[in-house]
Design a protein around this motif. Structure first.
Motif, PDB file in Angstrom:
ATOM      1  N   ALA A 372     -38.826 -56.765  -0.414  1.00 34.21           N
ATOM      2  CA  ALA A 372     -38.797 -55.709  -1.432  1.00 34.21           C
ATOM      3  C   ALA A 372     -40.001 -54.785  -1.282  1.00 34.21           C
ATOM      4  CB  ALA A 372     -38.773 -56.332  -2.824  1.00 34.21           C
ATOM      5  N   ALA A 376     -39.764 -50.821  -0.283  1.00 36.66           N
ATOM      6  CA  ALA A 376     -40.349 -49.801  -1.168  1.00 36.66           C
ATOM      7  C   ALA A 376     -41.297 -48.895  -0.397  1.00 36.66           C
ATOM      8  CB  ALA A 376     -41.077 -50.490  -2.323  1.00 36.66           C
ATOM      9  N   MET A 379     -39.307 -46.368   1.786  1.00 39.28           N
ATOM     10  CA  MET A 379     -38.347 -45.471   1.154  1.00 39.28           C
ATOM     11  C   MET A 379     -38.641 -43.992   1.408  1.00 39.28           C
ATOM     12  SD  MET A 379     -35.786 -46.999  -0.024  1.00 39.28           S
ATOM     13  CE  MET A 379     -35.106 -45.600  -0.897  1.00 39.28           C
TER      14      MET A 379
END
Length: 529
Positions: A372, A376, A379
């Protein structure tokens, strides 16, 4: 039923053990093949000799029987020609006397049986009794021999057939002929010669052949075992020395004695080992020099790079005060300094791996959180490239790992997928199972050409040298990722097809220090886990 199943399992286990020995032992294969071929040759040769001997004995028995039957028939005819009997009773008595005195052999085990029967074409009104010697029975004379004698009464007729003696079938020579009985016409004489002696002889020969075949096969197997042992032992020794050489014991050598081919093998092997040892030591020396050079250069560049970085940052902060051309140059300088600093950091990291100074700082980690964080951070790049990132986790994915190094691996894989994904979706799969955890990063971009999957982890290798690096990569990211995976006793593998995309799979043991046997996730679309 239970006993049959146990026997079947025992047979299966024995068969499996034999197959393993067959696959692993050259000596066992050679000896087994030699013994089987020996059995086949001995069987063929024994069968041929057996048949030749049996045929010879039978031919000899037929010839002897014909000669003896001819002589006995002549004596019987002489007796009939000199008889004075005229009545049926007298003729029957004469026939009985001739059967006993001339035709029946002496002894408890007769060498022949004789049967006298009225000729098939005899039309005389005087009929004598049928006679036979030895208790064989009139039915022993077959229709075939009677028809042959009737068809050609002037010559002896011979055939081989079985007769029943003491409850068992015995091959016998049948000789059919005839005599002229005064006043009674033609009567046929059938001489039956059982081949009992020949059967005993062939039984003895068969036993001798069997024993000789077994002894010969055993001797051939023993010779094959000795010969193959002399050949296989040096080969096994060479394999053992090769394994020790492969493990790093470069001083290992094969004993080489004599002047034969095996001695030449040992001498050539030792010469090859000497050459390899010399070249490996040279390469190790060059590698140490290279590693020292990279390490020294990387460290020495730190100080001037820091100074250049400070000056560059000052210029970058004041770029608004410069003209357009100068301001753009300052921005390019700032970007290249970032790339140079990343390259220097990667070189230092690689030098630590080469020097064996890299170490793990493991702790229990759920890789879903690590993924995760990586997603992130990536992104912004994904949005600029028009890609979406989807994470598919199959339950908790916990393992004892060095999170910093695993995060670096995953960051390299995700960024690499975005860069080469051509704006298409990127999927990250996670799964744990069978003592391992796996993370698979999948894109649907340019993919990999055949042979490139094994090259992507090479230092400074690029699939397309003309392709621009939008994130300022150094060409060492995947090489460092591979070293990080190996440091965990893990796997980092790649798969791809041109125009279909690529997959990168990281597999790590759940417990630090353990080894892997399989991965919970399939690398290629058609692979089974």
């Amino acid at each position: 039923m239970r006993g049959l199943r146990s026997a079947a399992r025992a047979i299966v286990r024995m068969s499996s053990a034999l197959m393993r020995t067959w696959r692993r032992s050259l000596q066992f294969r050679v000896v087994t093949t030699t013994v089987l071929l020996g059995i086949m040759v001995v069987s063929l040769l024994g069968s041929y000799l057996y048949n030749e001997i049996a045929t010879g004995l039978q031919d000899d028995r037929i010839q002897t029987s014909e000669y003896e039957a001819r002589a006995l028939t002549t004596q019987a005819q002489d007796q009939w020609d000199s008889t004075t009997a005229t009545t049926v009773q007298e003729l029957n008595q004469a026939a009985s006397d001739i059967m006993k005195s001339k035709l029946t052999p002496p002894g408890p085990e007769p060498s022949r049986y004789v049967v006298m029967l009225r000729g098939v074409k005899n039309n005389s009104p005087t009929q004598l009794n049928a006679l036979e010697s030895g208790g064989l029975g009139l039915s022993a004379v077959t229709r075939d021999i009677r028809e042959k004698v009737a068809a050609d009464p002037t010559h002896q007729q011979t055939m081989v057939s079985d007769v029943l003696i003491d409850g068992r079938q015995v091959p016998a020579v049948f000789v059919g002929t005839g005599v002229e009985v005064p006043g009674a016409g033609r009567y046929d004489l059938y001489y039956i010669y059982p081949m009992l002696q020949e059967l005993r002889t062939m039984s003895l020969i068969s036993t001798a052949f069997g024993l000789a075949g077994l002894v010969l096969t055993a001797l051939v197997g023993a010779v094959a075992w000795v010969v193959t042992k002399q050949v296989v032992t040096p080969v096994r020794r060479a394999a053992e020395v090769s394994e020790r050489l492969a493990s790093g014991k470069l001083n290992e050598r094969m004993p080489a004695r004599g002047e034969d081919d095996l001695a030449l093998l040992g001498t050539s092997f030792n010469a090859m080992a000497d050459s390899l040892q010399s070249q490996i030591r040279q390469l190790e020396g060059l590698s140490r020099v290279q590693q020292r050079f990279v390490s020294d250069v990387s460290h020495e560049l730190r100080t001037p790079l820091t100074t250049i970085r400070m000056a560059g940052d000052l210029l970058y902060d004041a770029r608004a005060d410069f003209g357009p051309v100068t301001g753009r140059s300052v921005e390019l300088l700032h970007g290249e300094l970032d790339r140079f600093e990343s390259l220097l950091s990667d070189l230092l990291e690689i030098s630590r791996f080469d020097a064996g100074a890299a170490a793990l700082d493991t702790a229990p980690v759920d890789l879903r959180g690590t993924v995760a964080g990586v997603v992130a951070a990536a992104m912004p790049l994904a949005e600029r490239r028009g890609s979406t990132i989807r994470v598919v986790a199959h339950g908790p994915v916990e393992a004892e790992v060095d999170e910093r190094r695993v995060e670096r691996i995953l960051r390299n894989l995700v960024v690499n997928a975005i860069e080469h994904g051509d704006g298409k979706p990127v999927t990250v799969h996670l799964r744990a199972g069978d003592g391992a955890v796996a993370v698979l990063v999948e894109d649907h971009g340019v993919g990999l050409r055949p042979g490139e999957a094994s090259m992507v982890f090479t230092r400074f290798w690029r699939a397309d040298p003309a392709r621009a690096r939008t994130t300022g990569g150094t060409g060492l990211g995947l090489a460092i990722a591979l070293e990080d995976a190996r440091l965990h006793n893990g796997w980092l593998q790649a798969w791809g097809e041109k125009g279909q995309g690529s997959r990168f799979r990281l597999t790590l043991p759940q417990k630090a220090g353990e080894s892997l046997t399989s991965s919970p996730l399939a690398l290629s679309p058609g692979e089974r886990t």
